[in-house]
Design a protein around this motif. Sequence first.
Motif, PDB file in Angstrom:
ATOM      1  N   THR A 153       0.331   4.010   1.650  1.00  0.00           N
ATOM      2  CA  THR A 153       0.236   4.708   2.805  1.00  0.00           C
ATOM      3  C   THR A 153       0.222   3.524   3.994  1.00  0.00           C
ATOM      4  O   THR A 153      -0.414   2.636   3.976  1.00  0.00           O
ATOM      5  CB  THR A 153      -0.791   5.862   3.173  1.00  0.00           C
ATOM      6  N   GLN A 154       0.594   4.054   5.341  1.00  0.00           N
ATOM      7  CA  GLN A 154       0.535   3.201   6.363  1.00  0.00           C
ATOM      8  C   GLN A 154      -0.883   3.080   6.809  1.00  0.00           C
ATOM      9  O   GLN A 154      -1.189   1.973   7.362  1.00  0.00           O
ATOM     10  CB  GLN A 154       1.602   4.129   7.420  1.00  0.00           C
ATOM     11  N   GLN A 166       6.947   1.661   0.489  1.00  0.00           N
ATOM     12  CA  GLN A 166       5.556   1.227   0.369  1.00  0.00           C
ATOM     13  C   GLN A 166       5.181   0.528   2.034  1.00  0.00           C
ATOM     14  O   GLN A 166       6.198   0.535   2.590  1.00  0.00           O
ATOM     15  CB  GLN A 166       4.926   0.426  -0.727  1.00  0.00           C
ATOM     16  N   TRP A 167       4.109   0.243   2.166  1.00  0.00           N
ATOM     17  CA  TRP A 167       3.507  -0.355   3.431  1.00  0.00           C
ATOM     18  C   TRP A 167       3.173  -1.604   3.182  1.00  0.00           C
ATOM     19  O   TRP A 167       2.249  -1.929   2.230  1.00  0.00           O
ATOM     20  CB  TRP A 167       2.632   0.739   4.120  1.00  0.00           C
ATOM     21  N   ALA A 219      -2.370   0.374   4.876  1.00  0.00           N
ATOM     22  CA  ALA A 219      -1.974  -0.979   5.291  1.00  0.00           C
ATOM     23  C   ALA A 219      -2.523  -1.402   6.662  1.00  0.00           C
ATOM     24  O   ALA A 219      -2.883  -2.481   6.910  1.00  0.00           O
ATOM     25  CB  ALA A 219      -0.329  -0.763   5.273  1.00  0.00           C
ATOM     26  N   GLU A 220      -2.615  -0.506   7.578  1.00  0.00           N
ATOM     27  CA  GLU A 220      -3.030  -0.823   8.729  1.00  0.00           C
ATOM     28  C   GLU A 220      -4.720  -1.188   8.806  1.00  0.00           C
ATOM     29  O   GLU A 220      -4.953  -1.952   9.335  1.00  0.00           O
ATOM     30  CB  GLU A 220      -3.128   0.545   9.805  1.00  0.00           C
ATOM     31  N   GLY A 254      -1.529  -3.098  12.759  1.00  0.00           N
ATOM     32  CA  GLY A 254      -0.247  -2.415  12.637  1.00  0.00           C
ATOM     33  C   GLY A 254      -0.018  -2.390  10.901  1.00  0.00           C
ATOM     34  O   GLY A 254      -0.552  -3.032  10.050  1.00  0.00           O
ATOM     35  N   ALA A 255       1.304  -2.086  10.674  1.00  0.00           N
ATOM     36  CA  ALA A 255       1.955  -2.044   9.415  1.00  0.00           C
ATOM     37  C   ALA A 255       3.292  -1.864   9.475  1.00  0.00           C
ATOM     38  O   ALA A 255       3.925  -1.307  10.426  1.00  0.00           O
ATOM     39  CB  ALA A 255       1.187  -0.840   8.627  1.00  0.00           C
ATOM     40  N   HIS A 256       4.073  -2.629   8.548  1.00  0.00           N
ATOM     41  CA  HIS A 256       5.452  -2.349   8.308  1.00  0.00           C
ATOM     42  C   HIS A 256       6.172  -1.918   7.211  1.00  0.00           C
ATOM     43  O   HIS A 256       5.274  -2.123   6.059  1.00  0.00           O
ATOM     44  CB  HIS A 256       6.387  -3.673   8.885  1.00  0.00           C
ATOM     45  N   PRO A 257       6.763  -1.119   6.861  1.00  0.00           N
ATOM     46  CA  PRO A 257       7.276  -0.620   5.598  1.00  0.00           C
ATOM     47  C   PRO A 257       8.023  -1.708   4.749  1.00  0.00           C
ATOM     48  O   PRO A 257       8.720  -2.725   5.410  1.00  0.00           O
ATOM     49  CB  PRO A 257       8.563   0.614   6.236  1.00  0.00           C
ATOM     50  N   TYR A 263       0.923  -1.273   0.158  1.00  0.00           N
ATOM     51  CA  TYR A 263      -0.077  -0.019   0.070  1.00  0.00           C
ATOM     52  C   TYR A 263       0.718   1.417  -0.065  1.00  0.00           C
ATOM     53  O   TYR A 263       2.122   1.138   0.526  1.00  0.00           O
ATOM     54  CB  TYR A 263      -0.925   0.098   1.304  1.00  0.00           C
ATOM     55  N   ALA A 288       1.981  -5.714  11.918  1.00  0.00           N
ATOM     56  CA  ALA A 288       3.260  -5.159  12.478  1.00  0.00           C
ATOM     57  C   ALA A 288       4.574  -5.805  11.892  1.00  0.00           C
ATOM     58  O   ALA A 288       5.627  -5.103  11.849  1.00  0.00           O
ATOM     59  CB  ALA A 288       3.254  -4.943  14.096  1.00  0.00           C
TER      60      ALA A 288
END
Length: 84
Positions: free
Chosen positions: A43-44, A66-67, A47-48, A59-62, A41, A71
């Motif tokens: 943006t964070q 991208q994201w 993704a969240e 969560g999300a991680h880079p 995605y 987590a």
Amino acid sequence: MPQAQATRKLPQLLSAIGLATGLQLQGAAVHANTGGVPALYATQAEAEEAAKKHFNCTGAHPMGNQWMPCAQHSQTSPSANNHP
């Protein structure tokens, strides 16, 4: 000399085929094992949201620029009963 011209154009043709194949594979990787749900995605926040909705995690991680949902990367597989 038409055969000589064809031989000279062969590397260009193979390059174009390789590029097209690479783009198809890249698109497939983004949707791999997700039942059509994107795994990357812009943006964070996106993704969240996908993490909650499709991946049964938070969560999300880079990943590069991208994201990805979840987590931790090891959590990024869609829930079997949470597909759209």
